[in-house]
Design an enzyme around this catalytic site. Structure first.
Site, PDB file in Angstrom:
ATOM      1  N   LYS A   1     -13.181  -7.878  -6.828  1.00 25.04           N
ATOM      2  CA  LYS A   1     -13.442  -8.453  -5.515  1.00 25.04           C
ATOM      3  C   LYS A   1     -14.837  -9.055  -5.570  1.00 25.04           C
ATOM      4  O   LYS A   1     -15.825  -8.377  -5.267  1.00 25.04           O
ATOM      5  CB  LYS A   1     -13.333  -7.362  -4.447  1.00 25.04           C
TER       6      LYS A   1
ATOM      7  N   LYS B   1       0.842  -1.205   0.000  1.00 28.19           N
ATOM      8  CA  LYS B   1       0.000   0.000   0.000  1.00 28.19           C
ATOM      9  C   LYS B   1       0.876   1.253   0.000  1.00 28.19           C
ATOM     10  O   LYS B   1       1.794   1.356   0.827  1.00 28.19           O
ATOM     11  CB  LYS B   1      -0.868   0.030   1.259  1.00 28.19           C
TER      12      LYS B   1
HETATM   13  O1  LIG Z   1      -5.882  -7.520  -3.641  1.00 29.05           O
HETATM   14  C1  LIG Z   1      -5.091  -8.020  -2.833  1.00 29.05           C
HETATM   15  O2  LIG Z   1      -4.018  -8.483  -3.214  1.00 29.05           O
HETATM   16  C2  LIG Z   1      -5.401  -8.087  -1.370  1.00 29.05           C
HETATM   17  C3  LIG Z   1      -6.690  -7.452  -0.945  1.00 29.05           C
HETATM   18  C4  LIG Z   1      -6.656  -5.968  -0.809  1.00 29.05           C
HETATM   19  O3  LIG Z   1      -5.645  -5.351  -1.017  1.00 29.05           O
HETATM   20  C5  LIG Z   1      -7.856  -5.295  -0.314  1.00 29.05           C
HETATM   21  C6  LIG Z   1      -8.641  -5.952   0.609  1.00 29.05           C
HETATM   22  C7  LIG Z   1      -9.771  -5.365   1.157  1.00 29.05           C
HETATM   23  C8  LIG Z   1     -10.129  -4.093   0.771  1.00 29.05           C
HETATM   24  C9  LIG Z   1      -9.372  -3.399  -0.162  1.00 29.05           C
HETATM   25  C10 LIG Z   1      -8.240  -3.999  -0.729  1.00 29.05           C
HETATM   26  C11 LIG Z   1      -7.547  -3.260  -1.829  1.00 29.05           C
HETATM   27  O4  LIG Z   1      -7.085  -3.851  -2.796  1.00 29.05           O
HETATM   28  O5  LIG Z   1      -7.532  -2.045  -1.786  1.00 29.05           O
HETATM   29 MG   LIG Z   2      -6.821  -1.976  -4.076  1.00 34.08          MG
END
Ligand SMILES: O=C(O)CCC(=O)c1ccccc1C(=O)O
Ligand SMILES: [Mg+2]
Length: 328
Positions: free
Chosen positions: A259, A148
């Site tokens: 997702k 992140k």
């Molecule tokens: O996508 C991945 O590799 C992990 C999951 C992840 O980062 C995530 C998980 C929950 C909410 C938001 C996010 C995101 O991608 O921002």
């Molecule tokens: Mg993301």
């Protein structure tokens, strides 16, 4: 057909609160569903909403479940309103497992051996923690990582990234390794340009920059995609199926981070991806094993036009799952 409908809310703690540019997340709350068909067949499903990401909130989902009768029909399952996409996913996937005769075998292995992790992306801890986290995940077999950004001051993050990349290159030799950067929509246009320039200079190790700008800035992200060699992936902008359809209509042909747990109906999602040959990355929302199984089953039925590691390497960030059987 009618189904007995039962639901159980659950809570799961993050080992360390998760920092994103949206803020801090300490506890994952969701709902496990159980449908029992007239013939006795049972199907489990999971509602795992993320309000701040664009789905309904946990409380809205709970309210919906509380207002459903004890016995529901196929009609109920296929008429859930579009403002409840996580409920659509949870109920339809429970329905699928209660009604389908054949057992799918997922293309994504669920075993815990290191080799099986090469098609998973491991989510690194935020900030400096990424460096130690990288070593641990590496030993577990991960070769794709996500980190992140937009959480710490820019210069500090750039320095951590440089260290991270050096460590990865040192560890790899000539094997391929990828790093994904996720800004969660928190960068300004200037910051996004600076990040992309840095990524371009890192020689192909950066697989993509995820959601650099906010959901309202699709045009600017499409333009960024043409100006740098590092790819852009949309995430918040494609949280639900109607959003995916909208950015597709507006011409987005880049990467979609999907997702499924919050996207809506799994059958409609499958149709959308296969019809439009979407370059998809499947991604976790910190659901339990039940939601994850539904997602992996779905992912196996979506033709992978550009096979990418799935974003399900997240278990190390959460406390161990309680035995879900004990909910009943
Ligand atoms: O996508 C991945 O590799 C992990 C999951 C992840 O980062 C995530 C998980 C929950 C909410 C938001 C996010 C995101 O991608 O921002
Ligand atoms: Mg993301």
């Amino acid at each position: 057909m009618n189904y007995k409908f039962e639901f159980r809310p659950y809570q799961r703690k993050f080992k360390r609160p998760l920092q994103t540019s949206h803020g801090t997340w300490e506890i994952r709350e969701g709902i496990i569903l159980r449908l029992t068909a007239d013939n006795g067949k049972i199907g489990l499903g999971e509602i795992a909403p993320i309000g701040w990401f664009g789905s309904e909130t946990f409380l809205e989902a709970l309210d919906y479940c509380r207002n459903l009768p004890d016995v529901i029909s196929d009609r109920t399952i296929f008429s859930i309103p579009p403002n409840l996409p996580a409920c659509q996913f949870g109920l339809e996937s429970a329905w699928e497992s209660a009604t389908l005769k054949t057992q799918f075998k997922s293309a994504f292995s669920e075993d815990k051996t290191p080799a099986s992790k090469s098609n998973y992306s491991g989510l690194l801890p935020g900030g400096e923690g990424a460096l130690l986290g990288r070593q641990i995940l590496w030993m577990q077999g991960y070769r794709t990582f996500k980190w992140k950004i937009g959480v710490l001051p820019f210069q500090r993050e750039v320095r951590i990234l440089q260290e991270l990349v050096l460590a990865l290159q040192e560890a790899t030799g000539d094997q391929s390794v990828f790093l994904r950067l996720d800004a969660n929509g928190g960068l300004s246009l200037t910051e996004a340009e600076e990040w992309l320039q840095i990524c371009d200079q890192l020689g192909g190790i950066i697989e993509y920059l995820e959601q650099p700008l906010s959901v309202t800035e699709l045009e600017a992200m499409m333009e960024l995609g043409t100006r740098f060699s590092t790819a852009i992936a949309l995430d918040e902008s494609v949280a639900t199926l109607p959003q995916m359809q909208s950015v597709y209509r507006q011409g987005w042909r880049g990467i979609y981070v999907i997702k499924p747990c919050i996207a809506g109906s799994p059958s409609e999602l499958r149709q959308f991806c296969n019809l439009n040959k979407i370059d998809a990355v499947f991604s976790s929302v910190f659901e339990t094993e039940i939601g994850r199984k539904s997602v992996l089953k779905l992912a196996a039925t979506i033709q992978n036009y550009c096979p990418r590691a799935i974003g399900f390497g997240v278990d190390h960030l959460l406390e161990a799952e309680k035995d879900l059987e004990l909910l009943w």
